[in-house]
Design a protein around this motif. Structure first.
Motif, mmCIF file in Angstrom:
data_model
loop_
_atom_site.group_PDB
_atom_site.id
_atom_site.type_symbol
_atom_site.label_atom_id
_atom_site.label_comp_id
_atom_site.label_asym_id
_atom_site.label_seq_id
_atom_site.Cartn_x
_atom_site.Cartn_y
_atom_site.Cartn_z
ATOM 1 N N CYS A 79 -3.591 12.756 9.755
ATOM 2 C CA CYS A 79 -4.603 11.896 9.168
ATOM 3 C C CYS A 79 -5.096 10.962 10.247
ATOM 4 N N ALA A 80 -6.322 11.175 10.676
ATOM 5 C CA ALA A 80 -6.929 10.354 11.709
ATOM 6 C C ALA A 80 -7.710 9.219 11.066
ATOM 7 N N ALA A 81 -7.457 8.012 11.527
ATOM 8 C CA ALA A 81 -8.091 6.830 10.965
ATOM 9 C C ALA A 81 -9.038 6.199 11.966
ATOM 10 N N SER A 82 -10.135 5.709 11.460
ATOM 11 C CA SER A 82 -11.057 4.916 12.256
ATOM 12 C C SER A 82 -11.340 3.625 11.502
ATOM 13 N N GLY A 83 -11.645 2.589 12.239
ATOM 14 C CA GLY A 83 -11.841 1.295 11.637
ATOM 15 C C GLY A 83 -10.848 0.292 12.191
ATOM 16 N N ASN A 84 -10.857 -0.889 11.620
ATOM 17 C CA ASN A 84 -10.079 -1.981 12.184
ATOM 18 C C ASN A 84 -8.834 -2.358 11.398
ATOM 19 N N MET A 85 -8.460 -1.577 10.397
ATOM 20 C CA MET A 85 -7.343 -1.953 9.543
ATOM 21 C C MET A 85 -6.129 -1.058 9.658
ATOM 22 N N PHE A 86 -6.175 -0.029 10.496
ATOM 23 C CA PHE A 86 -5.065 0.914 10.540
ATOM 24 C C PHE A 86 -3.752 0.233 10.898
ATOM 25 N N SER A 87 -3.763 -0.573 11.937
ATOM 26 C CA SER A 87 -2.530 -1.194 12.410
ATOM 27 C C SER A 87 -1.941 -2.169 11.397
ATOM 28 N N SER A 88 -2.750 -2.632 10.454
ATOM 29 C CA SER A 88 -2.291 -3.569 9.437
ATOM 30 C C SER A 88 -1.931 -2.885 8.130
ATOM 31 N N SER A 89 -2.066 -1.578 8.079
ATOM 32 C CA SER A 89 -1.950 -0.842 6.828
ATOM 33 C C SER A 89 -0.624 -0.116 6.689
ATOM 34 N N THR A 90 -0.159 -0.076 5.453
ATOM 35 C CA THR A 90 0.853 0.901 5.079
ATOM 36 C C THR A 90 0.132 2.225 4.849
ATOM 37 N N MET A 91 0.640 3.276 5.443
ATOM 38 C CA MET A 91 0.026 4.589 5.318
ATOM 39 C C MET A 91 0.887 5.463 4.414
ATOM 40 N N ASN A 92 0.225 6.179 3.541
ATOM 41 C CA ASN A 92 0.920 7.001 2.563
ATOM 42 C C ASN A 92 0.318 8.394 2.506
ATOM 43 N N TRP A 93 1.162 9.335 2.135
ATOM 44 C CA TRP A 93 0.705 10.663 1.749
ATOM 45 C C TRP A 93 0.968 10.849 0.263
ATOM 46 N N TYR A 94 -0.066 11.208 -0.459
ATOM 47 C CA TYR A 94 0.029 11.580 -1.855
ATOM 48 C C TYR A 94 -0.311 13.053 -1.995
ATOM 49 N N ARG A 95 0.065 13.625 -3.103
ATOM 50 C CA ARG A 95 -0.355 14.983 -3.397
ATOM 51 C C ARG A 95 -0.642 15.127 -4.880
ATOM 52 N N GLN A 96 -1.501 16.070 -5.186
ATOM 53 C CA GLN A 96 -1.837 16.355 -6.570
ATOM 54 C C GLN A 96 -1.926 17.861 -6.747
ATOM 55 N N ALA A 97 -1.008 18.385 -7.528
ATOM 56 C CA ALA A 97 -1.022 19.799 -7.860
ATOM 57 C C ALA A 97 -1.928 20.028 -9.059
ATOM 58 N N LEU A 98 -2.402 21.252 -9.194
ATOM 59 C CA LEU A 98 -3.289 21.599 -10.294
ATOM 60 C C LEU A 98 -2.628 21.289 -11.628
ATOM 61 N N GLY A 99 -3.304 20.510 -12.442
ATOM 62 C CA GLY A 99 -2.794 20.159 -13.750
ATOM 63 C C GLY A 99 -1.721 19.093 -13.750
ATOM 64 N N ARG A 100 -1.468 18.480 -12.606
ATOM 65 C CA ARG A 100 -0.430 17.467 -12.498
ATOM 66 C C ARG A 100 -1.014 16.133 -12.056
ATOM 67 N N GLN A 101 -0.260 15.064 -12.284
ATOM 68 C CA GLN A 101 -0.664 13.745 -11.820
ATOM 69 C C GLN A 101 -0.449 13.614 -10.317
ATOM 70 N N ARG A 102 -1.244 12.775 -9.704
ATOM 71 C CA ARG A 102 -1.055 12.483 -8.297
ATOM 72 C C ARG A 102 0.263 11.734 -8.097
ATOM 73 N N GLU A 103 1.023 12.127 -7.086
ATOM 74 C CA GLU A 103 2.302 11.506 -6.817
ATOM 75 C C GLU A 103 2.417 11.091 -5.363
ATOM 76 N N LEU A 104 3.165 10.027 -5.143
ATOM 77 C CA LEU A 104 3.448 9.569 -3.790
ATOM 78 C C LEU A 104 4.492 10.471 -3.165
ATOM 79 N N VAL A 105 4.179 11.012 -2.007
ATOM 80 C CA VAL A 105 5.088 11.890 -1.287
ATOM 81 C C VAL A 105 5.898 11.115 -0.259
ATOM 82 N N ALA A 106 5.224 10.313 0.539
ATOM 83 C CA ALA A 106 5.878 9.565 1.601
ATOM 84 C C ALA A 106 5.018 8.385 2.000
ATOM 85 N N GLY A 107 5.653 7.346 2.500
ATOM 86 C CA GLY A 107 4.946 6.183 2.980
ATOM 87 C C GLY A 107 5.601 5.632 4.228
#
Length: 119
Positions: free
Chosen positions: A22-50
């Motif tokens: 995940c490539a980020a541009s802008g001025n907030m990356f270094s101040s941000s918590t970064m997360n990966w979410y996923r959403q399977a077909l017919g399922r709710q979006r879930e947090l995978v990792a942060g």
């Protein structure tokens, strides 16, 4: 404040590996918590990792021991290394940036990248 672009998704066999970026541009990356979410077909979006700006990580129980999140602040990029993939991991994976300004919360999302685990 931050634009996110995911890459690295695709088709992989069970037991295989894939690395998402995940490539980020802008001025907030270094101040941000970064997360990966996923959403399977017919399922709710879930947090995978942060991962926090300081490098602390957390994982969903379903991926512990198999997935690894990391970040390279110099490159403004967050990664998700996925090993021992299962069919249950099939989903659209989204990169998320979360940050706060004066206790106000902000989020931004990438478009997502498809991961399909199938033989």
């Amino acid at each position: 404040q931050v634009q996110l672009v995911e890459s690295g998704g695709g088709l992989v066999q069970p037991g295989g590996s894939l690395r998402l970026s995940c490539a980020a541009s802008g001025n907030m990356f270094s101040s941000s918590t970064m997360n990966w979410y996923r959403q399977a077909l017919g399922r709710q979006r879930e947090l995978v990792a942060g991962i926090t700006r300081g490098g602390s990580t957390n994982y969903a129980d379903s991926v512990k021991g198999r997935f690894t999140i990391s970040r390279d602040n110099a490159k403004s990029t967050v990664y998700l290394q996925m090993d021992s993939l299962k069919s249950e991991d099939t989903a659209v994976y989204y990169c998320n940036a979360h940050w706060m300004i004066l206790k106000a919360e902000f989020d931004n999302w990438g478009r997502g990248t498809q991961v399909t685990v199938s033989s």
